[in-house]
Scaffold this motif. Structure first.
Motif, PDB file in Angstrom:
ATOM      1  N   GLY A  98       0.775  -1.234   0.000  1.00  0.00           N
ATOM      2  CA  GLY A  98       0.000   0.000   0.000  1.00  0.00           C
ATOM      3  C   GLY A  98       0.805   1.281   0.000  1.00  0.00           C
ATOM      4  N   LYS A  99       2.096   1.221  -0.312  1.00  0.00           N
ATOM      5  CA  LYS A  99       2.920   2.445  -0.293  1.00  0.00           C
ATOM      6  C   LYS A  99       2.424   3.463  -1.317  1.00  0.00           C
ATOM      7  N   THR A 100       2.231   3.022  -2.554  1.00  0.00           N
ATOM      8  CA  THR A 100       1.746   3.931  -3.597  1.00  0.00           C
ATOM      9  C   THR A 100       0.327   4.390  -3.296  1.00  0.00           C
ATOM     10  N   THR A 101      -0.495   3.488  -2.808  1.00  0.00           N
ATOM     11  CA  THR A 101      -1.866   3.854  -2.434  1.00  0.00           C
ATOM     12  C   THR A 101      -1.860   4.960  -1.395  1.00  0.00           C
ATOM     13  N   LEU A 102      -0.979   4.841  -0.409  1.00  0.00           N
ATOM     14  CA  LEU A 102      -0.895   5.866   0.634  1.00  0.00           C
ATOM     15  C   LEU A 102      -0.516   7.221   0.039  1.00  0.00           C
ATOM     16  N   LEU A 103       0.460   7.246  -0.861  1.00  0.00           N
ATOM     17  CA  LEU A 103       0.837   8.521  -1.481  1.00  0.00           C
ATOM     18  C   LEU A 103      -0.315   9.111  -2.279  1.00  0.00           C
ATOM     19  N   ARG A 104      -1.063   8.263  -2.969  1.00  0.00           N
ATOM     20  CA  ARG A 104      -2.202   8.749  -3.750  1.00  0.00           C
ATOM     21  C   ARG A 104      -3.283   9.332  -2.842  1.00  0.00           C
ATOM     22  N   VAL A 105      -3.457   8.757  -1.671  1.00  0.00           N
ATOM     23  CA  VAL A 105      -4.395   9.317  -0.697  1.00  0.00           C
ATOM     24  C   VAL A 105      -3.890  10.668  -0.205  1.00  0.00           C
ATOM     25  N   VAL A 106      -2.610  10.723   0.130  1.00  0.00           N
ATOM     26  CA  VAL A 106      -2.037  11.950   0.686  1.00  0.00           C
ATOM     27  C   VAL A 106      -2.089  13.098  -0.318  1.00  0.00           C
ATOM     28  N   CYS A 107      -1.880  12.791  -1.597  1.00  0.00           N
ATOM     29  CA  CYS A 107      -1.888  13.893  -2.579  1.00  0.00           C
ATOM     30  C   CYS A 107      -3.297  14.228  -3.067  1.00  0.00           C
ATOM     31  N   GLY A 108      -4.292  13.487  -2.586  1.00  0.00           N
ATOM     32  CA  GLY A 108      -5.672  13.818  -2.923  1.00  0.00           C
ATOM     33  C   GLY A 108      -6.217  13.146  -4.162  1.00  0.00           C
ATOM     34  N   LEU A 109      -5.472  12.203  -4.747  1.00  0.00           N
ATOM     35  CA  LEU A 109      -5.947  11.498  -5.938  1.00  0.00           C
ATOM     36  C   LEU A 109      -6.888  10.357  -5.607  1.00  0.00           C
ATOM     37  N   LEU A 110      -6.855   9.897  -4.368  1.00  0.00           N
ATOM     38  CA  LEU A 110      -7.682   8.777  -3.938  1.00  0.00           C
ATOM     39  C   LEU A 110      -8.312   9.113  -2.598  1.00  0.00           C
ATOM     40  N   ARG A 111      -9.617   8.964  -2.517  1.00  0.00           N
ATOM     41  CA  ARG A 111     -10.321   9.267  -1.265  1.00  0.00           C
ATOM     42  C   ARG A 111     -10.401   8.002  -0.413  1.00  0.00           C
ATOM     43  N   PRO A 112      -9.963   8.052   0.832  1.00  0.00           N
ATOM     44  CA  PRO A 112     -10.028   6.866   1.686  1.00  0.00           C
ATOM     45  C   PRO A 112     -11.457   6.577   2.138  1.00  0.00           C
ATOM     46  N   GLU A 113     -11.732   5.314   2.421  1.00  0.00           N
ATOM     47  CA  GLU A 113     -13.050   4.955   2.958  1.00  0.00           C
ATOM     48  C   GLU A 113     -13.243   5.506   4.365  1.00  0.00           C
ATOM     49  N   GLN A 114     -12.154   5.549   5.126  1.00  0.00           N
ATOM     50  CA  GLN A 114     -12.180   6.141   6.467  1.00  0.00           C
ATOM     51  C   GLN A 114     -10.886   6.903   6.682  1.00  0.00           C
ATOM     52  N   GLY A 115     -10.948   7.880   7.589  1.00  0.00           N
ATOM     53  CA  GLY A 115      -9.755   8.626   7.940  1.00  0.00           C
ATOM     54  C   GLY A 115      -9.671   9.970   7.241  1.00  0.00           C
ATOM     55  N   GLN A 116      -8.656  10.723   7.592  1.00  0.00           N
ATOM     56  CA  GLN A 116      -8.523  12.088   7.082  1.00  0.00           C
ATOM     57  C   GLN A 116      -7.059  12.471   6.881  1.00  0.00           C
ATOM     58  N   VAL A 117      -6.830  13.270   5.849  1.00  0.00           N
ATOM     59  CA  VAL A 117      -5.522  13.867   5.602  1.00  0.00           C
ATOM     60  C   VAL A 117      -5.649  15.371   5.830  1.00  0.00           C
ATOM     61  N   SER A 118      -4.727  15.929   6.611  1.00  0.00           N
ATOM     62  CA  SER A 118      -4.774  17.356   6.939  1.00  0.00           C
ATOM     63  C   SER A 118      -3.450  18.024   6.612  1.00  0.00           C
ATOM     64  N   TRP A 119      -3.542  19.275   6.199  1.00  0.00           N
ATOM     65  CA  TRP A 119      -2.366  20.085   5.913  1.00  0.00           C
ATOM     66  C   TRP A 119      -2.462  21.356   6.737  1.00  0.00           C
ATOM     67  N   ARG A 120      -1.473  21.565   7.588  1.00  0.00           N
ATOM     68  CA  ARG A 120      -1.448  22.722   8.481  1.00  0.00           C
ATOM     69  C   ARG A 120      -2.734  22.849   9.288  1.00  0.00           C
ATOM     70  N   GLY A 121      -3.194  21.702   9.766  1.00  0.00           N
ATOM     71  CA  GLY A 121      -4.335  21.658  10.669  1.00  0.00           C
ATOM     72  C   GLY A 121      -5.696  21.667  10.023  1.00  0.00           C
ATOM     73  N   LYS A 122      -5.765  21.657   8.673  1.00  0.00           N
ATOM     74  CA  LYS A 122      -7.048  21.687   7.987  1.00  0.00           C
ATOM     75  C   LYS A 122      -7.152  20.516   7.024  1.00  0.00           C
ATOM     76  N   SER A 123      -8.347  19.958   6.909  1.00  0.00           N
ATOM     77  CA  SER A 123      -8.576  18.859   5.976  1.00  0.00           C
ATOM     78  C   SER A 123      -8.222  19.298   4.561  1.00  0.00           C
ATOM     79  N   ILE A 124      -7.504  18.446   3.825  1.00  0.00           N
ATOM     80  CA  ILE A 124      -7.089  18.851   2.474  1.00  0.00           C
ATOM     81  C   ILE A 124      -8.281  19.053   1.554  1.00  0.00           C
TER      82      ILE A 124
END
Length: 209
Positions: A45-71
């Motif tokens: 899941g390394k590539t999958t994780l990067l795709r989630v972090v950069c906003g290309l893939l939406r996770p079923e659960q969980g959140q990615v935040s940048w400087r305290g705000k949801s991306i």
């Protein structure tokens, strides 16, 4: 003092592919002046994780935040702050190295041709500037892709296997570029199969079983 409120946070991310649970509650923090090395065997899941972090893939659960705000709430600001390089260099075969940079970086910000040439110089492929990408070696294409990252002037680098196809000199150059980015106040999330020798601010997250 830099904190995760200034950087990237991933909280409890779950991703499924069909009936396969690829990412299981992954959480991480990357503050300015830090590099996080994502390791693990293929298929973890390394590539999958990067795709989630950069906003290309939406996770079923969980959140990615940048400087305290949801991306998802600050998408333009977040996209302006990041540079993503996939496992494949993703260059247009019939465009020259310089044209590839002008096209990709131009989508993000205004840039002068001399700045693009300077990025190619930094990655050691200035002599390839006017050659079509299709005639470049795999290592040269990797260096052009890294020049694209440099030219974007981004705070956060998301790099998927950036050392692939690089010889010893190329790998050393990549490490130097990452080190300079971190020491200059940037942050990076990097997938790689081998140990990274970047410095004291390099941390590791293993996605292995």
């Amino acid at each position: 003092m830099n904190t995760v409120a200034d950087g990237l946070s991933v909280d409890g991310v779950h991703v499924w592919r069909g009936d396969r649970h690829v990412l299981k509650g992954v959480s991480l923090r990357v503050a300015p002046r830090q590099l996080l090395h994502i390791s693990g065997p293929n298929g973890t899941g390394k590539t999958t994780l990067l795709r989630v972090v950069c906003g290309l893939l939406r996770p079923e659960q969980g959140q990615v935040s940048w400087r305290g705000k949801s991306i998802s709430s600050i998408r333009p600001e977040y996209q302006a702050a990041l540079a993503y390089a996939s496992h494949e260099p993703a260059l247009k075969a019939d465009l020259t190295a310089l044209e590839n940079l002008r096209f990709a970086v131009g989508l993000k910000r205004r840039v002068e041709m001399d700045q693009l040439r300077a990025s190619l110089e930094q990655t050691g492929v200035a002599g390839c500037a006017d050659l079509p990408a299709r005639v470049l070696s795999a290592g040269q294409r990797r260096r052009v892709a890294m020049a694209r990252v440099l030219a974007m002037g981004a705070t956060l680098w998301l790099l998927d296997e950036p050392f692939t196809n690089l010889d010893t000199a190329g790998a050393e150059l990549m490490s130097d570029l990452l080190r300079a980015h971190i020491e200059g106040g940037g942050a990076a999330l990097v997938t790689a199969h081998h140990t990274l020798q970047i410095g004291a601010e390099s941390h590791r997250l293993d996605l292995g079983p």
